[in-house]
Enzyme design. Sequence first.
Site, mmCIF file in Angstrom:
data_model
loop_
_atom_site.group_PDB
_atom_site.id
_atom_site.type_symbol
_atom_site.label_atom_id
_atom_site.label_comp_id
_atom_site.label_asym_id
_atom_site.label_seq_id
_atom_site.Cartn_x
_atom_site.Cartn_y
_atom_site.Cartn_z
ATOM 1 N N GLY A 23 0.770 -1.229 0.000
ATOM 2 C CA GLY A 23 0.000 0.000 0.000
ATOM 3 C C GLY A 23 0.805 1.284 0.000
ATOM 4 O O GLY A 23 0.297 2.331 -0.407
ATOM 5 N N ASP A 24 2.052 1.227 0.448
ATOM 6 C CA ASP A 24 2.901 2.429 0.489
ATOM 7 C C ASP A 24 4.351 2.012 0.250
ATOM 8 O O ASP A 24 5.246 2.325 1.028
ATOM 9 C CB ASP A 24 2.749 3.131 1.846
ATOM 10 C CG ASP A 24 3.373 4.528 1.857
ATOM 11 O OD1 ASP A 24 3.652 5.082 0.778
ATOM 12 O OD2 ASP A 24 3.582 5.075 2.967
ATOM 13 N N LEU A 25 4.558 1.308 -0.859
ATOM 14 C CA LEU A 25 5.829 0.626 -1.094
ATOM 15 C C LEU A 25 6.832 1.536 -1.804
ATOM 16 O O LEU A 25 7.158 1.355 -2.968
ATOM 17 C CB LEU A 25 5.592 -0.647 -1.905
ATOM 18 C CG LEU A 25 6.764 -1.628 -1.973
ATOM 19 C CD1 LEU A 25 7.122 -2.139 -0.584
ATOM 20 C CD2 LEU A 25 6.436 -2.788 -2.899
ATOM 21 N N TRP A 26 7.314 2.544 -1.086
ATOM 22 C CA TRP A 26 8.431 3.335 -1.601
ATOM 23 C C TRP A 26 9.715 2.850 -0.933
ATOM 24 O O TRP A 26 9.678 2.023 -0.019
ATOM 25 C CB TRP A 26 8.182 4.824 -1.371
ATOM 26 C CG TRP A 26 8.210 5.301 0.054
ATOM 27 C CD1 TRP A 26 7.310 5.011 1.034
ATOM 28 C CD2 TRP A 26 9.179 6.164 0.645
ATOM 29 N NE1 TRP A 26 7.651 5.632 2.199
ATOM 30 C CE2 TRP A 26 8.787 6.351 2.000
ATOM 31 C CE3 TRP A 26 10.314 6.808 0.184
ATOM 32 C CZ2 TRP A 26 9.519 7.149 2.875
ATOM 33 C CZ3 TRP A 26 11.039 7.605 1.064
ATOM 34 C CH2 TRP A 26 10.640 7.766 2.377
ATOM 35 N N ASN B 7 10.277 2.365 2.788
ATOM 36 C CA ASN B 7 9.543 1.310 3.503
ATOM 37 C C ASN B 7 9.984 -0.081 3.061
ATOM 38 O O ASN B 7 9.241 -1.057 3.231
ATOM 39 C CB ASN B 7 8.035 1.464 3.287
ATOM 40 C CG ASN B 7 7.473 2.661 4.031
ATOM 41 O OD1 ASN B 7 8.076 3.169 4.962
ATOM 42 N ND2 ASN B 7 6.303 3.119 3.614
#
Length: 296
Positions: free
Chosen positions: A195-198, A201
């Site tokens: 969901g927030d895979l930058w 992370n």
Amino acid sequence: MDKIFLPHLQKIEPHAHFTFSFPIIESSMGRKYYAKVGSLSEREQFVGEAESLRAIHNGAPGLAPQVLAAVGPDDSAATSERPYFLSEYRNIASLASNHKAGEELGMRLATELHVYKSTMGFGFHVPTFCGATRQDNGWHQTWEECYSAMIGNLLAKLRDKGRFSELCTKGEQVRSKVIPFLLRPLEIEPVLLHGDLWSGNAGIDNFSGQPVIFDPSSYYGHNEADLAIARIFGGFPRGFFEKYHEHLPKTEPVDQYDLRADLYELYHYLNHTVLFGSSYAGSALRKITVLLGACA
């Protein structure tokens, strides 16, 4: 805070003694744990993170830190007690220059996490937080409905700021024209996303050398959506994307893959506008212009 965690730790290691140096707890047996306690207002964030990590552990064991104890979504006492979180400790280094670990991460996402399916539909059973932005979630029968609701949630937050009228107006056109055009024809099943895979992370476990992901904002959706923010900010070895699609090919119609990527990146540009202001609004408008032009 010791009193919060000690009963949970004693269940895990009954004969150990524990040294508390928050957020790290170390046992006399050599194990390390990560622990934190939040304010009452942070309950939903703690629940969302813990439930996301638990889902990731079920779908891809070892890929994310394992939650050992945390406030739960049905914990009635949690409304009057500070939320807490206890997980295994991972010593994490940057993924950026490690091509082998980048490829391993791409493979594990493609063969484990992104094939772990929901039986409830698209969405998630609790709210989650992408940065500080609350994602309402809930369940939707189609990906089109789910993603439209996610974009609508961000547009509502932008309207509440009393600015960004052009962005909101054109964003609604994306919901009415682009999302049905690109997402309705897809034949996909809801799979678990980080969901927030930058790159901030994701990393490498210094002990095992294996890739690890953390700080998720999970939901069940189209697998390609999980690649969007990784493209925006970079930091992933090129082999990550190549190995990913070697194991999980692009969804048909393949000729719309890049447009779908633009649509999924739009979510994060809108969210960054919510979080950080007008410096990201121009990027969001440029994405919208491309999408409206291609889907007219």
